[in-house]
Design an enzyme around this catalytic site. Structure first.
Site, PDB file in Angstrom:
ATOM      1  N   ASP A  51      -2.598   2.477   3.405  1.00  0.00           N
ATOM      2  CA  ASP A  51      -2.461   3.368   4.564  1.00  0.00           C
ATOM      3  C   ASP A  51      -3.616   3.149   5.540  1.00  0.00           C
ATOM      4  O   ASP A  51      -3.637   3.719   6.627  1.00  0.00           O
ATOM      5  CB  ASP A  51      -2.310   4.841   4.148  1.00  0.00           C
ATOM      6  CG  ASP A  51      -3.482   5.365   3.343  1.00  0.00           C
ATOM      7  OD1 ASP A  51      -4.390   4.570   3.016  1.00  0.00           O
ATOM      8  OD2 ASP A  51      -3.497   6.572   3.043  1.00  0.00           O
ATOM      9  N   SER A  52      -4.548   2.254   5.177  1.00  0.00           N
ATOM     10  CA  SER A  52      -5.569   1.793   6.130  1.00  0.00           C
ATOM     11  C   SER A  52      -4.888   1.168   7.349  1.00  0.00           C
ATOM     12  O   SER A  52      -5.514   1.017   8.401  1.00  0.00           O
ATOM     13  CB  SER A  52      -6.510   0.780   5.466  1.00  0.00           C
ATOM     14  OG  SER A  52      -5.784  -0.238   4.804  1.00  0.00           O
ATOM     15  N   ASP A  90       1.164   2.201  -0.244  1.00  0.00           N
ATOM     16  CA  ASP A  90       0.443   3.475  -0.304  1.00  0.00           C
ATOM     17  C   ASP A  90       1.336   4.644   0.079  1.00  0.00           C
ATOM     18  O   ASP A  90       2.106   4.562   1.046  1.00  0.00           O
ATOM     19  CB  ASP A  90      -0.715   3.441   0.697  1.00  0.00           C
ATOM     20  CG  ASP A  90      -2.068   3.433   0.026  1.00  0.00           C
ATOM     21  OD1 ASP A  90      -2.169   3.845  -1.139  1.00  0.00           O
ATOM     22  OD2 ASP A  90      -3.032   3.010   0.690  1.00  0.00           O
ATOM     23  N   LYS A 120       1.049   3.581  -4.553  1.00  0.00           N
ATOM     24  CA  LYS A 120      -0.322   4.016  -4.870  1.00  0.00           C
ATOM     25  C   LYS A 120      -0.540   5.392  -4.259  1.00  0.00           C
ATOM     26  O   LYS A 120      -0.045   5.669  -3.167  1.00  0.00           O
ATOM     27  CB  LYS A 120      -1.351   3.030  -4.313  1.00  0.00           C
ATOM     28  CG  LYS A 120      -2.807   3.507  -4.492  1.00  0.00           C
ATOM     29  CD  LYS A 120      -3.805   2.412  -4.248  1.00  0.00           C
ATOM     30  CE  LYS A 120      -4.208   2.227  -2.807  1.00  0.00           C
ATOM     31  NZ  LYS A 120      -4.801   3.409  -2.144  1.00  0.00           N
ATOM     32  N   GLU A 122      -3.729   8.674  -3.959  1.00  0.00           N
ATOM     33  CA  GLU A 122      -5.133   9.020  -4.162  1.00  0.00           C
ATOM     34  C   GLU A 122      -5.274  10.305  -4.967  1.00  0.00           C
ATOM     35  O   GLU A 122      -4.513  11.254  -4.759  1.00  0.00           O
ATOM     36  CB  GLU A 122      -5.843   9.183  -2.804  1.00  0.00           C
ATOM     37  CG  GLU A 122      -5.887   7.884  -2.028  1.00  0.00           C
ATOM     38  CD  GLU A 122      -6.597   8.004  -0.675  1.00  0.00           C
ATOM     39  OE1 GLU A 122      -7.247   9.038  -0.405  1.00  0.00           O
ATOM     40  OE2 GLU A 122      -6.490   7.034   0.104  1.00  0.00           O
ATOM     41  N   GLU A 189     -12.945   3.147  -5.618  1.00  0.00           N
ATOM     42  CA  GLU A 189     -13.543   2.831  -4.309  1.00  0.00           C
ATOM     43  C   GLU A 189     -14.863   3.573  -4.111  1.00  0.00           C
ATOM     44  O   GLU A 189     -14.978   4.769  -4.430  1.00  0.00           O
ATOM     45  CB  GLU A 189     -12.569   3.223  -3.172  1.00  0.00           C
ATOM     46  CG  GLU A 189     -13.177   2.974  -1.798  1.00  0.00           C
ATOM     47  CD  GLU A 189     -12.184   3.041  -0.635  1.00  0.00           C
ATOM     48  OE1 GLU A 189     -10.973   3.245  -0.884  1.00  0.00           O
ATOM     49  OE2 GLU A 189     -12.651   2.880   0.511  1.00  0.00           O
TER      50      GLU A 189
HETATM   51  O1  KIV Z   1      -5.488   1.853   2.295  1.00  0.00           O
HETATM   52  C1  KIV Z   1      -6.145   0.930   1.790  1.00  0.00           C
HETATM   53  O2  KIV Z   1      -6.326  -0.149   2.376  1.00  0.00           O
HETATM   54  C2  KIV Z   1      -6.709   1.142   0.463  1.00  0.00           C
HETATM   55  C3  KIV Z   1      -7.665   0.110  -0.030  1.00  0.00           C
HETATM   56  C4  KIV Z   1      -8.951   0.262   0.639  1.00  0.00           C
HETATM   57  C5  KIV Z   1      -7.798   0.159  -1.509  1.00  0.00           C
HETATM   58  O3  KIV Z   1      -6.427   2.123  -0.153  1.00  0.00           O
END
Ligand code: KIV
EC number: 2.1.2.11
Length: 280
Positions: A51-52, A90, A120, A122, A189
């Site tokens: 989600d970055s 994500d 994924k 968090e 992280e």
């Molecule tokens: O969103 C993302 O890019 C991430 C990585 C930094 C692990 O969660």
């Protein structure tokens, strides 16, 4: 140390990643687009549609700018551009935290609409119910503990975790909770190095480090950081393996000069009325 994950005609599954615990380090990168997925697929074991993307490609201040639709669109592009890597997408903030039912519905949509291998999310102890429910629905989950970008506003910034005894204990509890909930691996992280190394020894699923420890079972970086495309702050844990900022800026400067001087387009970039068979 075991052998590398073998290259075959079929995609690497989440279960293959899980079984690679303790083997050759698992190579992971983020990817958000079709061309980048095509370039990375030969080199990595796992591609994360992080989600970055909300910050890196869409210019949002934090990852909270990501939506389920945005993640699905980028997940589809990365699936089209890759054939070998395990693709994980994500779950954006607001799509899983409220209840196990909400988490399963969002994860189901993600997998049905992208074909990705896993999702994924968090959170540690507080998200164990959601992880267990998604896994029970047959969808592999990657956990994410330590610095959690979806919580940076709440945390008052990007803060390294594990600097006090209580913080170390909380991180270990999170890792154990994610493992017992059935996750196939966990991203760690932004933690003190020794904590990530210790967690890696204590849990039976692979740990994927980012700003964590070289002893993790694998490593991940944000692709734009790694190739030197990030224009704002580059975190300390990033190593830039290329300087694409300069390459692109130099190319754009040359193009601008050639357009202004009418050097581009030249004879090789236009079509004459007389020649045939030279279609674009
Ligand atoms: O969103 C993302 O890019 C991430 C990585 C930094 C692990 O969660």
């Amino acid at each position: 140390m075991g052998a590398e994950i073998p290259t075959t005609d079929i995609r690497i599954s989440a279960d293959t990643i899980r079984r690679h615990k303790g083997g050759t380090p698992i190579v992971c990168l983020t990817a958000y687009t079709y061309p980048i997925a095509r370039l990375l697929d030969d080199h990595v074991d796992l591609l994360l549609v992080g989600d970055s993307v909300a910050m890196v490609l869409h210019g949002h201040e934090t990852t909270l700018g990501a939506s389920l639709e945005m993640m699905i669109a980028h997940g589809q592009a990365v699936m089209r551009g890759s054939a070998k890597a395990c693709v994980v997408v994500d779950m954006p903030a607001g799509t899983y935290e409220d209840s196990a039912a909400q988490a399963v519905a969002s994860a189901r949509r993600m997998v049905d609409e992208t074909g990705c291998q896993a999702v994924k999310l968090e959170g540690g102890v507080g998200m164990a119910r959601q992880i267990a429910a998604i896994v029970a629905a047959g969808i592999p989950v990657m956990g994410h503990i330590g610095l959690q970008p979806q919580s940076v506003e709440k945390d008052g910034g990007y803060k390294i975790k594990g600097r006090t005894e209580a913080a170390v204990a909380a991180l270990v509890r999170d890792a154990l909770a994610v493992e017992s909930a059935g996750a196939f691996s966990v991203v760690i992280e932004g933690t003190v190095e020794t904590v990530a190394a210790d967690i890696t020894r204590r849990i039976a699923i692979p740990t994927i480090g980012i700003g964590a420890s070289g002893d993790c079972d694998g490593q991940i970086l944000v692709i734009d950081d790694m190739v030197g495309l990030t224009v704002d702050r580059v975190p300390k844990f990033v190593k830039e393996y290329a300087d694409l900022r300069s390459v692109i800026s130099h190319a754009a400067g040359r193009y601008a000069a050639e357009v202004r001087s009418r050097t581009f387009p030249g004879p090789g970039h236009v079509f004459s009325a007389t020649r045939h068979g030279d279609d674009a």
